[in-house]
Scaffold this active site. Structure first.
Site, PDB file in Angstrom:
ATOM      1  N   GLN A  13      67.787  38.109  22.529  1.00 53.48           N
ATOM      2  CA  GLN A  13      67.903  38.426  23.958  1.00 53.48           C
ATOM      3  C   GLN A  13      69.330  38.871  24.261  1.00 53.48           C
ATOM      4  O   GLN A  13      69.630  39.293  25.372  1.00 53.48           O
ATOM      5  CB  GLN A  13      67.601  37.182  24.792  1.00 53.48           C
ATOM      6  N   CYS A  24      75.632  65.797  41.122  1.00 55.04           N
ATOM      7  CA  CYS A  24      74.622  65.179  42.001  1.00 55.04           C
ATOM      8  C   CYS A  24      74.948  63.731  42.336  1.00 55.04           C
ATOM      9  O   CYS A  24      74.251  63.107  43.135  1.00 55.04           O
ATOM     10  CB  CYS A  24      73.238  65.281  41.379  1.00 55.04           C
ATOM     11  N   HIS A  27      66.792  42.863  25.274  1.00 56.38           N
ATOM     12  CA  HIS A  27      67.432  43.080  26.577  1.00 56.38           C
ATOM     13  C   HIS A  27      68.487  44.179  26.560  1.00 56.38           C
ATOM     14  O   HIS A  27      69.364  44.207  27.420  1.00 56.38           O
ATOM     15  CB  HIS A  27      68.027  41.754  27.095  1.00 56.38           C
TER      16      HIS A  27
HETATM   17  N1  APR Z   1      74.474  26.398  19.749  1.00 57.50           N
HETATM   18  C1  APR Z   1      73.168  26.403  20.119  1.00 57.50           C
HETATM   19  N2  APR Z   1      72.773  26.430  21.399  1.00 57.50           N
HETATM   20  C2  APR Z   1      73.720  26.462  22.344  1.00 57.50           C
HETATM   21  C3  APR Z   1      75.106  26.453  22.038  1.00 57.50           C
HETATM   22  C4  APR Z   1      75.462  26.421  20.670  1.00 57.50           C
HETATM   23  N3  APR Z   1      76.751  26.411  20.282  1.00 57.50           N
HETATM   24  N4  APR Z   1      75.795  26.495  23.213  1.00 57.50           N
HETATM   25  C5  APR Z   1      74.885  26.539  24.190  1.00 57.50           C
HETATM   26  N5  APR Z   1      73.643  26.522  23.688  1.00 57.50           N
HETATM   27  C6  APR Z   1      72.347  26.624  24.393  1.00 57.50           C
HETATM   28  C7  APR Z   1      72.307  26.002  25.771  1.00 57.50           C
HETATM   29  O1  APR Z   1      72.000  24.624  25.697  1.00 57.50           O
HETATM   30  C8  APR Z   1      71.183  26.802  26.423  1.00 57.50           C
HETATM   31  O2  APR Z   1      69.927  26.222  26.160  1.00 57.50           O
HETATM   32  O3  APR Z   1      72.108  27.994  24.607  1.00 57.50           O
HETATM   33  C9  APR Z   1      71.262  28.160  25.720  1.00 57.50           C
HETATM   34  C10 APR Z   1      71.826  29.268  26.581  1.00 57.50           C
HETATM   35  O4  APR Z   1      70.941  29.495  27.654  1.00 57.50           O
HETATM   36  P1  APR Z   1      71.156  30.665  28.697  1.00 57.50           P
HETATM   37  O5  APR Z   1      72.563  30.676  29.147  1.00 57.50           O
HETATM   38  O6  APR Z   1      70.110  30.528  29.711  1.00 57.50           O
HETATM   39  O7  APR Z   1      70.935  31.988  27.815  1.00 57.50           O
HETATM   40  P2  APR Z   1      69.581  32.677  27.370  1.00 57.50           P
HETATM   41  O8  APR Z   1      68.487  31.702  27.180  1.00 57.50           O
HETATM   42  O9  APR Z   1      69.917  33.568  26.252  1.00 57.50           O
HETATM   43  O10 APR Z   1      69.239  33.560  28.654  1.00 57.50           O
HETATM   44  C11 APR Z   1      68.161  34.453  28.597  1.00 57.50           C
HETATM   45  O11 APR Z   1      68.738  35.310  30.740  1.00 57.50           O
HETATM   46  O12 APR Z   1      70.300  35.998  32.300  1.00 57.50           O
HETATM   47  C12 APR Z   1      69.412  36.388  31.336  1.00 57.50           C
HETATM   48  O13 APR Z   1      69.383  38.460  30.286  1.00 57.50           O
HETATM   49  C13 APR Z   1      70.024  37.217  30.228  1.00 57.50           C
HETATM   50  O14 APR Z   1      69.331  37.374  27.920  1.00 57.50           O
HETATM   51  C14 APR Z   1      69.657  36.472  28.971  1.00 57.50           C
HETATM   52  C15 APR Z   1      68.446  35.664  29.409  1.00 57.50           C
END
Ligand code: APR
Length: 245
Positions: A104, A154, A122
């Site tokens: 993603q 445009c 994405h």
């Molecule tokens: N290792 C593993 N997991 C981790 C770490 C790490 N070092 N640090 C954070 N995390 C986890 C968090 O606990 C959380 O569950 O990564 C996840 C990040 O979640 P989000 O910030 O929601 O990111 P994501 O799930 O990729 O979001 C999906 O949302 O805003 C949109 O388009 C954007 O692609 C993105 C989509």
């Protein structure tokens, strides 16, 4: 990290002829790229997703949104892939044809770590495209500088080549990801909160098709309930330990 569970999952990995990996922002966290939903440091703790990641938000405030994406591009110049990205790339090199990497993320770090054929659901932070259907006068090489750059004739604005909320995923990429989810024996779900669909639905598809599903995350995620095992820990620690086969 629970080492007994880790060994169990390594056994599943050994048995799996097809492995699919779905990654999210968490895999890049240890490279220094902010995630979206971290309560303190996440982008959506500081900005409203509706403002920064929708077509409506961009049309309402193109300067602000373009500026934010340029800031994120700048950030990428100073960061490097971490041991999690590298472990995935090296596993794929050692086991040709066995791993499909679906992300993603728009940060390009998997590719910079040496992964090929990454299915980017994405889009790509580094790419631009025109906001409105390009007319004959709209050419990426002749845009006028600005915030955002635009067609001098445009006024058609450039926008980042990422998928915003409410937009369709690139069809061929999503089809390939769904096929990989349905065909795999093991799916690793790494560093995603699991709340954004259709991406998160790939874990459900894999499970429904009979695959084992393993979540790797530092915290609880919405996909824990779909998983046969949850490995708690940072991706940069867990993936090298898991994938050293
Ligand atoms: N290792 C593993 N997991 C981790 C770490 C790490 N070092 N640090 C954070 N995390 C986890 C968090 O606990 C959380 O569950 O990564 C996840 C990040 O979640 P989000 O910030 O929601 O990111 P994501 O799930 O990729 O979001 C999906 O949302 O805003 C949109 O388009 C954007 O692609 C993105 C989509």
């Amino acid at each position: 990290m629970n080492s007994v569970l880790l060994q169990t999952v390594r056994g599943w990995l050994r048995e799996a002829s097809q492995v699919a990996v779905l990654t999210g922002a968490g895999i890049s966290a240890e490279s220094g790229v902010p995630t979206f939903r971290d309560a303190q440091t996440g982008y959506w703790a500081q900005f409203r997703a509706e403002d920064m990641a929708t077509e409506e938000g961009f049309r309402a405030h193109p300067e602000r949104v373009w500026g934010w994406y340029m800031h994120r591009r700048q950030l990428m110049v100073g960061v490097q892939p971490n041991a999690g990205h590298t472990a995935l790339a090296e596993f794929a090199q050692r086991h040709p044809g066995r791993l499909t990497l679906i992300t993603q993320n728009v940060d390009g770090l998997h590719q910079r770590a040496g992964s090929h054929g990454v299915l980017c659901l994405h889009g790509d932070l580094m790419e631009d495209r025109f906001l409105d259907l390009p007319r004959p006068c709209c050419h990426p090489d002749t845009v006028e500088a600005g915030t955002p750059p635009h067609c001098p004739r445009c006024g058609n604005l450039l926008r980042p080549g990422v998928v915003w909320f409410g937009e369709a995923l690139p069809l061929a990429v999503f089809d390939a990801a769904q096929q990989a989810a349905r065909a795999c024996n093991l799916m690793l779900v790494v560093g995603t909160a699991g709340v954004v669909y259709p991406a998160a639905g790939l874990a459900h598809s894999a499970r429904a098709a009979g695959a084992r599903v393993v979540v790797v995350n530092t915290a609880a995620s919405e996909l824990d309930g779909v998983a046969h095992a949850v490995l708690h820990g940072g991706a940069a620690q867990v993936l090298p330990a898991l994938l050293a086969l």
